[in-house]
Design a protein around this motif. Sequence first.
Motif, PDB file in Angstrom:
ATOM      1  N   ASP A   1       0.815  -1.306  -0.061  1.00  0.00           N
ATOM      2  CA  ASP A   1      -0.137   0.039  -0.057  1.00  0.00           C
ATOM      3  C   ASP A   1       0.843   1.243   0.155  1.00  0.00           C
ATOM      4  OD1 ASP A   1       0.851  -0.492   2.391  1.00  0.00           O
ATOM      5  OD2 ASP A   1      -0.787   0.393   3.734  1.00  0.00           O
ATOM      6  N   HIS A   2       2.135   0.996  -0.399  1.00  0.00           N
ATOM      7  CA  HIS A   2       3.167   2.162  -0.148  1.00  0.00           C
ATOM      8  C   HIS A   2       2.809   3.131  -1.214  1.00  0.00           C
ATOM      9  CE1 HIS A   2       4.858  -1.310   1.604  1.00  0.00           C
ATOM     10  NE2 HIS A   2       5.736  -0.504   2.547  1.00  0.00           N
ATOM     11  N   GLY A   3       2.377   2.929  -2.496  1.00  0.00           N
ATOM     12  CA  GLY A   3       2.053   3.780  -3.196  1.00  0.00           C
ATOM     13  C   GLY A   3       1.039   4.853  -2.802  1.00  0.00           C
ATOM     14  N   GLU A  29       0.571   5.370   0.737  1.00  0.00           N
ATOM     15  CA  GLU A  29       0.969   5.769   2.114  1.00  0.00           C
ATOM     16  C   GLU A  29       2.382   6.855   1.977  1.00  0.00           C
ATOM     17  OE1 GLU A  29      -0.232   5.590   4.914  1.00  0.00           O
ATOM     18  OE2 GLU A  29      -2.077   4.330   4.481  1.00  0.00           O
ATOM     19  N   HIS A  30       3.266   6.314   1.132  1.00  0.00           N
ATOM     20  CA  HIS A  30       4.807   6.977   0.867  1.00  0.00           C
ATOM     21  C   HIS A  30       4.938   7.406  -0.512  1.00  0.00           C
ATOM     22  CE1 HIS A  30       6.328   3.896   4.116  1.00  0.00           C
ATOM     23  NE2 HIS A  30       5.687   4.911   4.531  1.00  0.00           N
ATOM     24  N   GLY A  31       4.219   7.091  -1.487  1.00  0.00           N
ATOM     25  CA  GLY A  31       4.255   7.425  -3.014  1.00  0.00           C
ATOM     26  C   GLY A  31       5.574   6.677  -3.557  1.00  0.00           C
ATOM     27  N   LEU A  84      -4.988   2.064  12.695  1.00  0.00           N
ATOM     28  CA  LEU A  84      -5.510   2.949  13.893  1.00  0.00           C
ATOM     29  C   LEU A  84      -4.376   3.602  14.408  1.00  0.00           C
ATOM     30  CD1 LEU A  84      -8.153   3.391  15.719  1.00  0.00           C
ATOM     31  CD2 LEU A  84      -6.669   2.064  17.316  1.00  0.00           C
ATOM     32  N   TYR A  85      -4.574   4.820  14.465  1.00  0.00           N
ATOM     33  CA  TYR A  85      -3.507   5.723  15.085  1.00  0.00           C
ATOM     34  C   TYR A  85      -3.975   6.118  16.490  1.00  0.00           C
ATOM     35  CZ  TYR A  85      -1.504   6.292  10.336  1.00  0.00           C
ATOM     36  OH  TYR A  85      -1.074   6.128   9.017  1.00  0.00           O
ATOM     37  N   GLY A  86      -3.804   4.959  17.368  1.00  0.00           N
ATOM     38  CA  GLY A  86      -4.130   5.441  18.573  1.00  0.00           C
ATOM     39  C   GLY A  86      -3.075   6.840  19.338  1.00  0.00           C
ATOM     40  N   ALA A 100      -2.671  -8.228  14.886  1.00  0.00           N
ATOM     41  CA  ALA A 100      -2.303  -6.899  15.255  1.00  0.00           C
ATOM     42  C   ALA A 100      -0.917  -6.589  14.704  1.00  0.00           C
ATOM     43  CB  ALA A 100      -2.437  -6.501  16.543  1.00  0.00           C
ATOM     44  N   LYS A 101      -0.833  -5.827  13.644  1.00  0.00           N
ATOM     45  CA  LYS A 101       0.514  -5.492  13.149  1.00  0.00           C
ATOM     46  C   LYS A 101       0.886  -4.300  13.751  1.00  0.00           C
ATOM     47  CE  LYS A 101       1.645  -4.073   8.206  1.00  0.00           C
ATOM     48  NZ  LYS A 101       3.022  -3.219   8.460  1.00  0.00           N
ATOM     49  N   VAL A 102       2.499  -4.508  14.332  1.00  0.00           N
ATOM     50  CA  VAL A 102       2.904  -3.525  15.042  1.00  0.00           C
ATOM     51  C   VAL A 102       4.290  -3.032  14.878  1.00  0.00           C
ATOM     52  CG1 VAL A 102       1.437  -3.854  17.248  1.00  0.00           C
ATOM     53  CG2 VAL A 102       3.433  -4.935  17.017  1.00  0.00           C
ATOM     54  N   SER A 107       5.880  -5.445  11.968  1.00  0.00           N
ATOM     55  CA  SER A 107       5.968  -4.519  10.664  1.00  0.00           C
ATOM     56  C   SER A 107       7.345  -4.528  10.165  1.00  0.00           C
ATOM     57  CB  SER A 107       5.604  -3.272  10.938  1.00  0.00           C
ATOM     58  OG  SER A 107       5.268  -2.368   9.914  1.00  0.00           O
ATOM     59  N   GLY A 108       7.672  -4.586   8.835  1.00  0.00           N
ATOM     60  CA  GLY A 108       8.925  -4.868   8.279  1.00  0.00           C
ATOM     61  C   GLY A 108       9.843  -3.509   8.336  1.00  0.00           C
ATOM     62  N   GLY A 109       9.404  -2.335   8.316  1.00  0.00           N
ATOM     63  CA  GLY A 109      10.429  -1.129   8.448  1.00  0.00           C
ATOM     64  C   GLY A 109      11.024  -1.031   7.081  1.00  0.00           C
ATOM     65  N   SER A 110      12.052   0.032   7.306  1.00  0.00           N
ATOM     66  CA  SER A 110      12.749   0.538   6.171  1.00  0.00           C
ATOM     67  C   SER A 110      13.737  -0.562   5.843  1.00  0.00           C
ATOM     68  CB  SER A 110      13.309   1.754   6.271  1.00  0.00           C
ATOM     69  OG  SER A 110      13.924   1.946   7.436  1.00  0.00           O
ATOM     70  N   LEU A 139       4.970 -11.781  10.308  1.00  0.00           N
ATOM     71  CA  LEU A 139       5.474 -10.602   9.742  1.00  0.00           C
ATOM     72  C   LEU A 139       4.644 -10.007   8.529  1.00  0.00           C
ATOM     73  CD1 LEU A 139       8.173  -8.938   9.232  1.00  0.00           C
ATOM     74  CD2 LEU A 139       8.968 -10.496   7.521  1.00  0.00           C
ATOM     75  N   ALA A 140       4.451  -8.565   8.632  1.00  0.00           N
ATOM     76  CA  ALA A 140       3.857  -7.983   7.647  1.00  0.00           C
ATOM     77  C   ALA A 140       5.064  -6.889   6.977  1.00  0.00           C
ATOM     78  CB  ALA A 140       2.675  -7.362   7.929  1.00  0.00           C
ATOM     79  N   VAL A 141       5.167  -7.294   5.860  1.00  0.00           N
ATOM     80  CA  VAL A 141       6.454  -6.668   5.245  1.00  0.00           C
ATOM     81  C   VAL A 141       6.304  -6.015   3.789  1.00  0.00           C
ATOM     82  CG1 VAL A 141       7.385  -8.832   4.423  1.00  0.00           C
ATOM     83  CG2 VAL A 141       8.943  -6.938   4.822  1.00  0.00           C
ATOM     84  N   GLY A 142       6.795  -5.035   3.574  1.00  0.00           N
ATOM     85  CA  GLY A 142       6.797  -4.376   2.176  1.00  0.00           C
ATOM     86  C   GLY A 142       8.036  -4.081   1.771  1.00  0.00           C
ATOM     87  N   ARG A 143       8.736  -3.051   2.205  1.00  0.00           N
ATOM     88  CA  ARG A 143      10.147  -2.509   1.504  1.00  0.00           C
ATOM     89  C   ARG A 143      11.182  -3.438   1.698  1.00  0.00           C
ATOM     90  NH1 ARG A 143       9.825   3.075   4.800  1.00  0.00           N
ATOM     91  NH2 ARG A 143       8.731   1.578   6.092  1.00  0.00           N
TER      92      ARG A 143
HETATM   93  P1  FBP Z   1       7.166  -1.835   5.549  1.00  0.00           P
HETATM   94  O1  FBP Z   1       7.503  -3.286   5.678  1.00  0.00           O
HETATM   95  O2  FBP Z   1       7.640  -1.325   4.169  1.00  0.00           O
HETATM   96  O3  FBP Z   1       7.414  -0.962   6.593  1.00  0.00           O
HETATM   97  O4  FBP Z   1       5.443  -1.866   5.326  1.00  0.00           O
HETATM   98  C1  FBP Z   1       4.637  -1.896   6.300  1.00  0.00           C
HETATM   99  C2  FBP Z   1       3.823  -0.654   6.305  1.00  0.00           C
HETATM  100  O5  FBP Z   1       2.783  -0.704   7.345  1.00  0.00           O
HETATM  101  C3  FBP Z   1       2.943  -0.681   5.101  1.00  0.00           C
HETATM  102  O6  FBP Z   1       1.974  -1.384   4.981  1.00  0.00           O
HETATM  103  C4  FBP Z   1       2.701   0.833   4.837  1.00  0.00           C
HETATM  104  O7  FBP Z   1       2.535   1.502   3.767  1.00  0.00           O
HETATM  105  C5  FBP Z   1       3.887   1.577   5.752  1.00  0.00           C
HETATM  106  O8  FBP Z   1       4.482   0.610   6.533  1.00  0.00           O
HETATM  107  C6  FBP Z   1       3.447   2.750   6.448  1.00  0.00           C
HETATM  108  O9  FBP Z   1       4.713   3.089   7.182  1.00  0.00           O
HETATM  109  P2  FBP Z   1       4.744   4.637   8.104  1.00  0.00           P
HETATM  110  O10 FBP Z   1       3.206   4.746   8.255  1.00  0.00           O
HETATM  111  O11 FBP Z   1       5.301   4.264   9.317  1.00  0.00           O
HETATM  112  O12 FBP Z   1       5.156   5.499   7.233  1.00  0.00           O
END
Ligand code: FBP
Length: 262
Positions: free
Chosen positions: A21-23, A25-27, A113-115, A176-178, A202-205, A227-231
């Motif tokens: 979903d980075h397109g 959230e981050h572009g 959810l942004y608690g 819950a993805k944290v 969450s995967g992170g950078s 794990l939930a991972v993108g980058r």
């Molecule tokens: P990454 O593994 O790349 O960090 O992705 C996890 C994720 O939650 C994505 O689903 C989302 O696009 C992004 O991180 C949001 O990251 P943040 O809100 O910290 O910029």
Amino acid sequence: MLPDADAAITRDGKALILAYDHGIEHGPVDFEPNPETADPERVFDLATHDAVTALAVGKGVAEAYYPSYADDVSLLAKLNGTSNLWMGEPDSAVNWSVEYAAELGADAIGFTLYGGSNNEVEMAEEFRDAQEAARDHDMGVVMWSYPRGQGLKNDTDPGTIAYAARLGLELGADIAKVKYPGSPEAIGEAARMAGPTKVVMSGGSKTDDRAFLETVAGAIDGGAKGLAVGRNVFQRENPKEILDALEAVIFEEASVDEALKL
Ligand code: FBP
């Protein structure tokens, strides 16, 4: 949470969610390290890897690409999302309905959810509606539980992450993805707070292979259920290789050294 509601997006009770979903959230900046990943088809192809238990995407990408992959990929419909162009207090627009996600064939919904944000109350109420609608459609529920906002100094503090995980249980998420709170013990405490709700990291950078696999292996040892991972996958030159290694570490109890030899 409901027992087994996440069965379609887990394997042996664990999850490896590929987030794309980075397109939103981050572009486009996130596609720069591996430019071909701007093409969603590349990432849908990756999601057919046995290691991947679900692919999380937004509505437009799901509409355009999921029909061709419906037999091979479990769809996690990421319902809300906001661009990085938004400069206000953390918030996330609900971009599609659970009903429409179900119509497209989604197996589960994902919801941020942004608690701690000034918008927490409204976001929790939106989550309530989505969670209950997901139950009507027998869909699993994944919460991106990301405390942040003006009052929050450190969004990966162990106490904050334990609270984030607990919010997943309290509000009815199956998973819950944290963010990673810095140690296996801290994510273990988050998992304990979440009870039957599975905590995934969450995967992170992007980091290097060994550092990333060691963090994931430690999180699993500590009590995370995946794990939930993108980058850390799609920004790599050879994303399939890291998926092979992650499969070994998460589902096959391999050591990091063994996984790196694959
Ligand atoms: P990454 O593994 O790349 O960090 O992705 C996890 C994720 O939650 C994505 O689903 C989302 O696009 C992004 O991180 C949001 O990251 P943040 O809100 O910290 O910029």
